[in-house]
Design a protein around this motif. Sequence first.
Motif, PDB file in Angstrom:
ATOM      1  N   THR A 156       0.832  -1.202   0.000  1.00 13.87           N
ATOM      2  CA  THR A 156       0.000   0.000   0.000  1.00 13.87           C
ATOM      3  C   THR A 156       0.869   1.256   0.000  1.00 13.87           C
ATOM      4  O   THR A 156       0.646   2.183  -0.800  1.00 13.87           O
ATOM      5  N   VAL A 157       1.863   1.283   0.877  1.00 12.41           N
ATOM      6  CA  VAL A 157       2.775   2.433   0.924  1.00 12.41           C
ATOM      7  C   VAL A 157       3.541   2.544  -0.383  1.00 12.41           C
ATOM      8  O   VAL A 157       3.687   3.652  -0.949  1.00 12.41           O
ATOM      9  N   LEU A 158       3.996   1.415  -0.904  1.00 15.40           N
ATOM     10  CA  LEU A 158       4.733   1.427  -2.172  1.00 15.40           C
ATOM     11  C   LEU A 158       3.858   1.940  -3.309  1.00 15.40           C
ATOM     12  O   LEU A 158       4.325   2.691  -4.174  1.00 15.40           O
ATOM     13  N   GLY A 159       2.589   1.538  -3.308  1.00 12.01           N
ATOM     14  CA  GLY A 159       1.679   1.986  -4.356  1.00 12.01           C
ATOM     15  C   GLY A 159       1.526   3.490  -4.385  1.00 12.01           C
ATOM     16  O   GLY A 159       1.560   4.118  -5.459  1.00 12.01           O
ATOM     17  N   PHE A 160       1.394   4.118  -3.207  1.00 12.64           N
ATOM     18  CA  PHE A 160       1.254   5.574  -3.155  1.00 12.64           C
ATOM     19  C   PHE A 160       2.580   6.272  -3.439  1.00 12.64           C
ATOM     20  O   PHE A 160       2.601   7.350  -4.057  1.00 12.64           O
ATOM     21  N   VAL A 161       3.686   5.694  -2.998  1.00 15.58           N
ATOM     22  CA  VAL A 161       4.994   6.288  -3.257  1.00 15.58           C
ATOM     23  C   VAL A 161       5.313   6.265  -4.746  1.00 15.58           C
ATOM     24  O   VAL A 161       5.812   7.255  -5.307  1.00 15.58           O
ATOM     25  N   LYS A 162       5.014   5.166  -5.424  1.00 12.97           N
ATOM     26  CA  LYS A 162       5.344   5.013  -6.837  1.00 12.97           C
ATOM     27  C   LYS A 162       4.362   5.752  -7.753  1.00 12.97           C
ATOM     28  O   LYS A 162       4.750   6.260  -8.803  1.00 12.97           O
ATOM     29  N   ASN A 163       3.088   5.785  -7.344  1.00 13.73           N
ATOM     30  CA  ASN A 163       2.063   6.294  -8.262  1.00 13.73           C
ATOM     31  C   ASN A 163       1.304   7.509  -7.748  1.00 13.73           C
ATOM     32  O   ASN A 163       0.519   8.095  -8.489  1.00 13.73           O
ATOM     33  N   GLY A 164       1.506   7.859  -6.470  1.00 13.65           N
ATOM     34  CA  GLY A 164       0.763   8.984  -5.917  1.00 13.65           C
ATOM     35  C   GLY A 164      -0.728   8.686  -5.877  1.00 13.65           C
ATOM     36  O   GLY A 164      -1.147   7.564  -5.591  1.00 13.65           O
ATOM     37  N   VAL A 165      -1.519   9.684  -6.213  1.00 12.53           N
ATOM     38  CA  VAL A 165      -2.965   9.505  -6.227  1.00 12.53           C
ATOM     39  C   VAL A 165      -3.380   8.516  -7.303  1.00 12.53           C
ATOM     40  O   VAL A 165      -4.450   7.906  -7.237  1.00 12.53           O
ATOM     41  N   GLY A 166      -2.542   8.316  -8.298  1.00 17.82           N
ATOM     42  CA  GLY A 166      -2.837   7.369  -9.369  1.00 17.82           C
ATOM     43  C   GLY A 166      -3.012   5.942  -8.868  1.00 17.82           C
ATOM     44  O   GLY A 166      -3.598   5.111  -9.575  1.00 17.82           O
ATOM     45  N   PHE A 167      -2.528   5.666  -7.662  1.00 19.15           N
ATOM     46  CA  PHE A 167      -2.710   4.328  -7.096  1.00 19.15           C
ATOM     47  C   PHE A 167      -4.187   4.015  -6.881  1.00 19.15           C
ATOM     48  O   PHE A 167      -4.592   2.848  -6.881  1.00 19.15           O
ATOM     49  N   LEU A 168      -5.003   5.049  -6.702  1.00 22.40           N
ATOM     50  CA  LEU A 168      -6.435   4.840  -6.509  1.00 22.40           C
ATOM     51  C   LEU A 168      -7.101   4.307  -7.774  1.00 22.40           C
ATOM     52  O   LEU A 168      -8.251   3.861  -7.738  1.00 22.40           O
ATOM     53  N   GLY A 169      -6.378   4.370  -8.897  1.00 24.19           N
ATOM     54  CA  GLY A 169      -6.897   3.792 -10.135  1.00 24.19           C
ATOM     55  C   GLY A 169      -7.100   2.294 -10.030  1.00 24.19           C
ATOM     56  O   GLY A 169      -7.814   1.695 -10.851  1.00 24.19           O
ATOM     57  N   LEU A 170      -6.480   1.689  -9.028  1.00 24.47           N
ATOM     58  CA  LEU A 170      -6.670   0.257  -8.788  1.00 24.47           C
ATOM     59  C   LEU A 170      -8.129  -0.049  -8.467  1.00 24.47           C
ATOM     60  O   LEU A 170      -8.614  -1.144  -8.744  1.00 24.47           O
TER      61      LEU A 170
END
Length: 269
Positions: A156-170
């Motif tokens: 989860t932390v990696l997803g936000f670090v790598k993609n920012g808000v774009g992680f919510l696209g999941l």
Amino acid sequence: MIKIAFFAVLAVVLLSGVLFSPAHPGLAIHPMDQFEIKPLFGDGHGKLGLFTVTNMTLWMVLAIIGIVLLLVVGSRGRAIVPTRGQSVAEMAYGFVYKMVEDVAGKDAVKFFPGIMTLFMFILFANFLGLIPTSFTSTSHIAVTAVLAMIVFVFVTVLGFVKNGVGFLGLFWVSSAPLALRPILAVIELISYFVRPVSHSIRLAGNVMAGHAVIKVFAGFAAALGVFSFLPILAISAVYALEVLVAFIQAYVFTILTCVYLKDALHPSH
């Protein structure tokens, strides 16, 4: 030759049922006793600082020692013609590396050491738990839940670090009709937060169930006297299955970790 071996084993089992049958057979089965956590020194007074050393502590430490002996000591020679220990270590390394690369992608290989550690710990803990009178640490949700939460928080932390808000696209299924997207987003969000629950319960439940079944059959063997060969044969079959389950559950836990890692690195649907 196979028939001779079969009848020889059957004769040994029958003979053991006659020689070791109890004088007063009785049915006393307590399959969950084997999962009880007990202090190794007295009634919990033997402590190391703030911690009580228990049977779970011992067998988790033994799992770590086994991993070190295999991966560090067993392969320290780096021989061109590998020893058995080095061969097993290289096979395990290649197996997990290929899994990470195939499932999560080449950019996930940098996280291979952590995934390899996770796989080997679960594998060794499962196999050590198959030793008679041992303790299976992975049968406890306290252990598997911690492992699952480590994976969940990390991805989860990696997803936000790598993609920012774009992680919510999941959670936003862009290929679905617009009217259904909010509903699917809620479903995806719920399923995401359920991940550590299913991740941990799957491992602990499967390991615990197999050991409990073996203990139940062992109780029948102690009660049936001369006919104890019947549950003994069942124990042999279930034990063989448990050897397979010990590997499969380590594999399933690890491959799901790779899937979650892939979602963190590439979150878009």
